[in-house]
Design an enzyme around this catalytic site. Structure first.
Site, PDB file in Angstrom:
ATOM      1  N   GLU A 156       0.848  -1.192   0.000  1.00 22.62           N
ATOM      2  CA  GLU A 156       0.000   0.000   0.000  1.00 22.62           C
ATOM      3  C   GLU A 156       0.884   1.243   0.000  1.00 22.62           C
ATOM      4  OE1 GLU A 156      -2.778  -0.381   3.256  1.00 22.62           O
ATOM      5  OE2 GLU A 156      -3.686  -2.178   2.392  1.00 22.62           O
TER       6      GLU A 156
ATOM      7  N   HIS B 160      -7.840   1.372   1.653  1.00 16.99           N
ATOM      8  CA  HIS B 160      -7.777   0.969   3.068  1.00 16.99           C
ATOM      9  C   HIS B 160      -8.584   1.924   3.963  1.00 16.99           C
ATOM     10  CE1 HIS B 160      -5.161  -1.513   6.024  1.00 16.99           C
ATOM     11  NE2 HIS B 160      -6.339  -1.234   6.562  1.00 16.99           N
TER      12      HIS B 160
HETATM   13  P1  NAI Z   1     -11.152 -10.778  15.146  1.00 11.64           P
HETATM   14  O1  NAI Z   1      -9.879 -11.215  15.772  1.00 11.64           O
HETATM   15  O2  NAI Z   1     -12.275 -10.372  16.014  1.00 11.64           O
HETATM   16  O3  NAI Z   1     -11.694 -11.957  14.192  1.00 11.64           O
HETATM   17  C1  NAI Z   1     -10.891 -12.695  13.325  1.00 11.64           C
HETATM   18  C2  NAI Z   1     -11.488 -14.081  13.211  1.00 11.64           C
HETATM   19  O4  NAI Z   1     -10.774 -14.817  12.215  1.00 11.64           O
HETATM   20  C3  NAI Z   1     -11.397 -14.895  14.507  1.00 11.64           C
HETATM   21  O5  NAI Z   1     -12.665 -15.390  14.850  1.00 11.64           O
HETATM   22  C4  NAI Z   1     -10.415 -16.007  14.166  1.00 11.64           C
HETATM   23  O6  NAI Z   1     -10.685 -17.223  14.850  1.00 11.64           O
HETATM   24  C5  NAI Z   1     -10.648 -16.144  12.667  1.00 11.64           C
HETATM   25  N1  NAI Z   1      -9.556 -16.795  11.952  1.00 11.64           N
HETATM   26  C6  NAI Z   1      -8.229 -16.684  12.167  1.00 11.64           C
HETATM   27  N2  NAI Z   1      -7.550 -17.418  11.272  1.00 11.64           N
HETATM   28  C7  NAI Z   1      -8.461 -17.986  10.460  1.00 11.64           C
HETATM   29  C8  NAI Z   1      -8.378 -18.842   9.337  1.00 11.64           C
HETATM   30  N3  NAI Z   1      -7.193 -19.281   8.874  1.00 11.64           N
HETATM   31  N4  NAI Z   1      -9.524 -19.239   8.755  1.00 11.64           N
HETATM   32  C9  NAI Z   1     -10.730 -18.832   9.231  1.00 11.64           C
HETATM   33  N5  NAI Z   1     -10.867 -18.028  10.292  1.00 11.64           N
HETATM   34  C10 NAI Z   1      -9.749 -17.602  10.898  1.00 11.64           C
HETATM   35  O7  NAI Z   1     -10.753  -9.645  14.120  1.00 11.64           O
HETATM   36  P2  NAI Z   1     -11.696  -8.509  13.523  1.00 11.64           P
HETATM   37  O8  NAI Z   1     -11.688  -7.346  14.429  1.00 11.64           O
HETATM   38  O9  NAI Z   1     -12.983  -9.097  13.126  1.00 11.64           O
HETATM   39  O10 NAI Z   1     -10.845  -8.086  12.226  1.00 11.64           O
HETATM   40  C11 NAI Z   1     -10.691  -8.978  11.129  1.00 11.64           C
HETATM   41  C12 NAI Z   1      -9.731  -8.394  10.138  1.00 11.64           C
HETATM   42  O11 NAI Z   1     -10.165  -7.130   9.660  1.00 11.64           O
HETATM   43  C13 NAI Z   1      -8.328  -8.149  10.688  1.00 11.64           C
HETATM   44  O12 NAI Z   1      -7.377  -8.620   9.764  1.00 11.64           O
HETATM   45  C14 NAI Z   1      -8.185  -6.683  10.706  1.00 11.64           C
HETATM   46  O13 NAI Z   1      -6.861  -6.284  10.513  1.00 11.64           O
HETATM   47  C15 NAI Z   1      -9.044  -6.278   9.520  1.00 11.64           C
HETATM   48  N6  NAI Z   1      -9.460  -4.886   9.618  1.00 11.64           N
HETATM   49  C16 NAI Z   1      -9.437  -4.125   8.463  1.00 11.64           C
HETATM   50  C17 NAI Z   1      -9.802  -2.793   8.502  1.00 11.64           C
HETATM   51  C18 NAI Z   1      -9.830  -1.981   7.260  1.00 11.64           C
HETATM   52  O14 NAI Z   1      -9.681  -0.766   7.345  1.00 11.64           O
HETATM   53  N7  NAI Z   1     -10.034  -2.574   6.107  1.00 11.64           N
HETATM   54  C19 NAI Z   1     -10.140  -2.127   9.779  1.00 11.64           C
HETATM   55  C20 NAI Z   1     -10.219  -3.037  10.889  1.00 11.64           C
HETATM   56  C21 NAI Z   1      -9.847  -4.356  10.806  1.00 11.64           C
END
Ligand code: NAI
Length: 412
Positions: free
Chosen positions: A268, A291
């Site tokens: 990015e 992003h």
């Molecule tokens: P979270 O930690 O609450 O949830 C992530 C989930 O993914 C968990 O339930 C975990 O068990 C699951 N997981 C982990 N590895 C996995 C796999 N190999 N296969 C299937 N499931 C798996 O995280 P949250 O807060 O929901 O965020 C998710 C993503 O969103 C993060 O990568 C975060 O960086 C990204 N994000 C992006 C933003 C953006 O601006 N586009 C802003 C905020 C978050």
């Protein structure tokens, strides 16, 4: 108001980089003196600003090195009013007993709403129709346009964001399936499936909400894209490394997939002056966003309030819950009969024998330990002691003489 070892009004919080006013409001409501700067500052101006700061709030632009931390001898805690904490030398902060807090979940709803918008926009080929009209072409057609009602959404990663998307999508009449590596409670009528392959084969839209880990890098590559239903679409608002963008571009060009929305990229640009490129540029029915999944005014406000609350809880109670670099100790505030106890907060090098030295010292002073909370993390220990009413000053002075002590603070 919870008492601390010196008047609240003498505690100085410095907030840089235009942190949302919700943070200042919270800190001032607790009688702290706040200096808020709209811009990032660096060099000598930054050194001056932090020289007598007790709390420091930054966003992503202020780089806090070990050297800068040495220029802030009074600093008790750092708040990163954002998600990432890479801008801080976390090891250096930890070695000085300075907890670093952030706000990992304050923008959950913002990402979920963007995802929902994209599910509908892709199903109606909205970006393509809009681009045609901007170019002066009246392309009025129902071809390739669908309602989302009754269609199947597959969510990969059913955490904070994935589960919110699930609830919102069901309210639109979508059927929701999800796949997560951890057992998760299904909300509403959503159903867990046993494998990623099952999810890919059964969904009209796949949306990714997994963290960036070695296991999720390249999670969606050519093989997984081939498992997807013909004409399905893919949304990645998680992390750039999760999807193989070349494989996705091939599938879109060949018409195997009907659309994609991507907010995060393997590389990015660091700012507006750096050009952006990726294999999806100029493909039809592809929504590219820089992003911005979590970038809303509401998320900024929530981040301001969340990190300020964590800083205040550390200041007033000693809780390090939510800190990214020190052991997490959460403990009750001292109320009722407990309020007359003194609370001593002690960061120390985690080597055998430190606690017994502390206990011996306190016993020799004739004080009673009414509560003790200890957590360790690698080389650092954090213990909070509630000691029965007596003058805690000799205890604090004594603890300072223990060679492994990094920092002692008292609340009374
Ligand atoms: P979270 O930690 O609450 O949830 C992530 C989930 O993914 C968990 O339930 C975990 O068990 C699951 N997981 C982990 N590895 C996995 C796999 N190999 N296969 C299937 N499931 C798996 O995280 P949250 O807060 O929901 O965020 C998710 C993503 O969103 C993060 O990568 C975060 O960086 C990204 N994000 C992006 C933003 C953006 O601006 N586009 C802003 C905020 C978050």
């Amino acid at each position: 108001m919870t008492p601390t070892s010196f008047p609240k009004s003498a505690i100085r919080a410095v907030l840089l980089e235009g942190i949302h006013a919700s943070a200042q409001t919270r800190l001032e409501a607790d009688s702290l003196g706040v200096r808020a700067e709209r811009a990032a500052i660096d060099g000598p101006a930054l050194r001056d600003a932090i020289a007598d700061a007790h709390l420091l709030g930054i966003r992503s632009r202020t780089k806090l090195t070990a050297d800068l931390l040495d220029a802030a001898p009074r600093l008790l805690a750092i708040g990163c009013f954002c998600i990432g904490t890479d801008q801080v030398d976390l090891r250096a902060a930890r070695a000085r007993g300075i907890p670093v807090f952030n706000a990992p979940f304050s923008n959950t709803r913002s990402v979920a709403e963007l995802t929902l918008a994209e599910i509908i926009a892709l199903s109606r080929r909205m970006s393509e129709r809009s681009a045609a009209l901007h170019a002066g072409r009246w392309d009025k057609s129902a071809s390739g346009a669908h309602e989302v009602r009754g269609r199947t959404l597959g969510i990969v990663g059913y955490g904070h964001i994935g589960s919110q998307v699930s609830v919102l999508a069901e309210s639109l009449g979508m059927r929701v399936l999800f796949y997560d590596v951890a057992p998760k409670l299904a909300l509403g009528n959503a159903r867990a499936v046993a494998s990623l392959d099952d999810l890919l084969a059964a969904s009209d839209v796949i949306t990714l909400h997994v963290p960036d880990t070695p296991a999720t890098r390249g999670l969606i590559g050519p093989r997984q894209i081939n498992q997807m239903r013909p004409g399905a679409s893919l949304i990645n608002n998680a992390r750039g490394g999760v999807v193989d963008l070349s494989a996705l571009a091939d599938a879109l060009r060949e018409g195997r997939l009907s659309g994609a929305a991507v907010d995060v990229f393997p590389r990015e640009p660091s700012g507006a002056e750096e050009p952006f490129d990726c294999p999806l540029r100029s493909l039809p029915n592809v929504i590219l966003t820089p992003h911005i999944g979590g970038s809303t005014q509401e998320a900024q406000e929530a981040i301001g309030a969340d990190v300020a609350a964590k800083l205040l809880r550390f200041l007033n109670v000693g809780s390090t819950l939510g800190a990214v670099n020190v052991p997490e100790v959460d403990l009750p505030s001292q109320q009722g009969p407990d309020a007359r106890r003194h609370r001593v907060l002690h960061f120390h090098r985690n080597v055998p024998g430190v606690l017994s030295k502390m206990h011996r010292l306190i016993a020799d002073l004739g004080a009673n330990v009414a509560g003790e909370y200890l957590r360790t993390l690698d080389d650092l220990g954090y213990v909070v002691l509630d000691v029965d009413p007596t003058d805690s000053a000799p205890i604090v002075d004594g603890l300072r003489t223990i060679p492994e002590t990094i920092r002692v603070r008292e609340l009374w």
